[in-house]
Motif scaffolding. Sequence first.
Motif, PDB file in Angstrom:
ATOM      1  N   MET A   1       4.039  18.061 -30.342  1.00  0.00           N
ATOM      2  CA  MET A   1       5.126  18.899 -29.867  1.00  0.00           C
ATOM      3  C   MET A   1       4.982  19.177 -28.355  1.00  0.00           C
ATOM      4  SD  MET A   1       7.728  20.713 -30.924  1.00  0.00           S
ATOM      5  CE  MET A   1       8.616  22.155 -30.648  1.00  0.00           C
ATOM      6  N   LYS A   2       3.738  19.453 -27.929  1.00  0.00           N
ATOM      7  CA  LYS A   2       3.515  19.733 -26.515  1.00  0.00           C
ATOM      8  C   LYS A   2       3.819  18.501 -25.669  1.00  0.00           C
ATOM      9  CE  LYS A   2       0.055  23.339 -27.016  1.00  0.00           C
ATOM     10  NZ  LYS A   2      -1.290  23.773 -26.688  1.00  0.00           N
ATOM     11  N   ARG A   3       3.487  17.306 -26.202  1.00  0.00           N
ATOM     12  CA  ARG A   3       3.775  16.079 -25.455  1.00  0.00           C
ATOM     13  C   ARG A   3       5.273  15.892 -25.241  1.00  0.00           C
ATOM     14  NH1 ARG A   3      -0.057  11.196 -27.489  1.00  0.00           N
ATOM     15  NH2 ARG A   3      -1.461  11.393 -25.731  1.00  0.00           N
ATOM     16  N   LYS A   4       6.061  16.154 -26.277  1.00  0.00           N
ATOM     17  CA  LYS A   4       7.512  16.002 -26.174  1.00  0.00           C
ATOM     18  C   LYS A   4       8.080  16.988 -25.156  1.00  0.00           C
ATOM     19  CE  LYS A   4       8.569  14.110 -30.697  1.00  0.00           C
ATOM     20  NZ  LYS A   4       9.295  14.298 -31.944  1.00  0.00           N
ATOM     21  N   LEU A   5       7.598  18.215 -25.203  1.00  0.00           N
ATOM     22  CA  LEU A   5       8.056  19.236 -24.263  1.00  0.00           C
ATOM     23  C   LEU A   5       7.661  18.851 -22.835  1.00  0.00           C
ATOM     24  CD1 LEU A   5       9.418  21.954 -23.816  1.00  0.00           C
ATOM     25  CD2 LEU A   5       7.213  23.046 -24.199  1.00  0.00           C
ATOM     26  N   PHE A   6       6.436  18.389 -22.652  1.00  0.00           N
ATOM     27  CA  PHE A   6       5.969  17.965 -21.331  1.00  0.00           C
ATOM     28  C   PHE A   6       6.800  16.788 -20.814  1.00  0.00           C
ATOM     29  CE2 PHE A   6       3.124  17.768 -17.898  1.00  0.00           C
ATOM     30  CZ  PHE A   6       2.822  16.433 -17.649  1.00  0.00           C
ATOM     31  N   ALA A   7       7.065  15.799 -21.669  1.00  0.00           N
ATOM     32  CA  ALA A   7       7.863  14.636 -21.278  1.00  0.00           C
ATOM     33  C   ALA A   7       9.285  15.066 -20.918  1.00  0.00           C
ATOM     34  CB  ALA A   7       7.883  13.602 -22.400  1.00  0.00           C
ATOM     35  N   LEU A   8       9.836  15.998 -21.686  1.00  0.00           N
ATOM     36  CA  LEU A   8      11.188  16.495 -21.418  1.00  0.00           C
ATOM     37  C   LEU A   8      11.244  17.213 -20.064  1.00  0.00           C
ATOM     38  CD1 LEU A   8      14.058  16.801 -22.490  1.00  0.00           C
ATOM     39  CD2 LEU A   8      13.342  18.923 -23.576  1.00  0.00           C
ATOM     40  N   ILE A   9      10.233  18.013 -19.764  1.00  0.00           N
ATOM     41  CA  ILE A   9      10.191  18.728 -18.486  1.00  0.00           C
ATOM     42  C   ILE A   9      10.076  17.735 -17.324  1.00  0.00           C
ATOM     43  CG2 ILE A   9       8.789  20.281 -17.045  1.00  0.00           C
ATOM     44  CD1 ILE A   9       8.186  21.872 -19.634  1.00  0.00           C
ATOM     45  N   ILE A  10       9.209  16.723 -17.461  1.00  0.00           N
ATOM     46  CA  ILE A  10       9.046  15.709 -16.416  1.00  0.00           C
ATOM     47  C   ILE A  10      10.363  14.961 -16.216  1.00  0.00           C
ATOM     48  CG2 ILE A  10       7.875  13.536 -15.817  1.00  0.00           C
ATOM     49  CD1 ILE A  10       6.118  15.970 -15.484  1.00  0.00           C
ATOM     50  N   PHE A  11      11.014  14.591 -17.316  1.00  0.00           N
ATOM     51  CA  PHE A  11      12.296  13.885 -17.238  1.00  0.00           C
ATOM     52  C   PHE A  11      13.351  14.729 -16.525  1.00  0.00           C
ATOM     53  CE2 PHE A  11      15.333  10.766 -18.238  1.00  0.00           C
ATOM     54  CZ  PHE A  11      16.484  11.411 -18.704  1.00  0.00           C
ATOM     55  N   ALA A  12      13.415  16.010 -16.859  1.00  0.00           N
ATOM     56  CA  ALA A  12      14.388  16.915 -16.233  1.00  0.00           C
ATOM     57  C   ALA A  12      14.110  17.066 -14.739  1.00  0.00           C
ATOM     58  CB  ALA A  12      14.363  18.277 -16.921  1.00  0.00           C
ATOM     59  N   MET A  13      12.838  17.167 -14.374  1.00  0.00           N
ATOM     60  CA  MET A  13      12.488  17.294 -12.958  1.00  0.00           C
ATOM     61  C   MET A  13      12.861  16.018 -12.204  1.00  0.00           C
ATOM     62  SD  MET A  13       8.865  19.375 -13.175  1.00  0.00           S
ATOM     63  CE  MET A  13       8.386  18.874 -11.558  1.00  0.00           C
ATOM     64  N   ALA A  14      12.636  14.859 -12.824  1.00  0.00           N
ATOM     65  CA  ALA A  14      12.979  13.586 -12.186  1.00  0.00           C
ATOM     66  C   ALA A  14      14.483  13.497 -11.959  1.00  0.00           C
ATOM     67  CB  ALA A  14      12.483  12.412 -13.026  1.00  0.00           C
ATOM     68  N   LEU A  15      15.269  13.952 -12.943  1.00  0.00           N
ATOM     69  CA  LEU A  15      16.722  13.946 -12.782  1.00  0.00           C
ATOM     70  C   LEU A  15      17.162  14.848 -11.640  1.00  0.00           C
ATOM     71  CD1 LEU A  15      18.155  13.986 -16.424  1.00  0.00           C
ATOM     72  CD2 LEU A  15      18.431  12.222 -14.699  1.00  0.00           C
ATOM     73  N   VAL A  16      16.578  16.041 -11.571  1.00  0.00           N
ATOM     74  CA  VAL A  16      16.950  16.981 -10.524  1.00  0.00           C
ATOM     75  C   VAL A  16      16.580  16.426  -9.154  1.00  0.00           C
ATOM     76  CG1 VAL A  16      16.418  19.256  -9.553  1.00  0.00           C
ATOM     77  CG2 VAL A  16      16.874  19.018 -11.985  1.00  0.00           C
TER      78      VAL A  16
END
Length: 188
Positions: A1-16
């Motif tokens: 679960m933590k990996r998915k959340l971490f990947a989602l945060i990294i993805f969102a930061m990359a988009l921004v």
Amino acid sequence: MKRKLFALIIFAMALVISGCGNFDNYSKRDKVVEELDPTRNQERSTNQNTDNKLGYVSYTKDQMKNEPKQNVTIDRNKMADMISRIILQHKDFGEVATLVTDEDVLIAYEANDRIDDEDAADIAKKSALSVMPQYFDIHVSNNDGGIMNDIRSLHNSSTQNKNYDNYKDEIIKKMKNSPQDDKDNNKE
């Protein structure tokens, strides 16, 4: 679960971050396009900061060695627009049609009776000389014989059309019946 959340945060930061980068590139490009637009000062107040800036570059032969060769192009529509606008700033001109081809500038104008034919030709030709490269031949006419309509009909043509050169040469021949401002400061 933590990996998915971490990947989602990294993805969102990359988009921004990538979104902000693209916005910045578009705004820089828009500024350059605006500075090159000959009509940029027509409908709004003059920007003192832009008007006061100078253009300058300096290169050495060594710096240019590895640069790819660049073709210099001219936006013929913008040049025709700029020439017509410059001529129309003179109070004695009522209408101007300008056509810029690959090697010629054709200008037909209607001027009032307060200006001498030679002076009108001089103003029209010098206006074109002020913005066009020196290798262009500039032809002017006071629109006797419907030259303006001839220029309008030629503007939809292409330099690839086999009748283009003949029609352009006919128009230029007609234009030469008008004063051409053949004073010593112009080519011909």
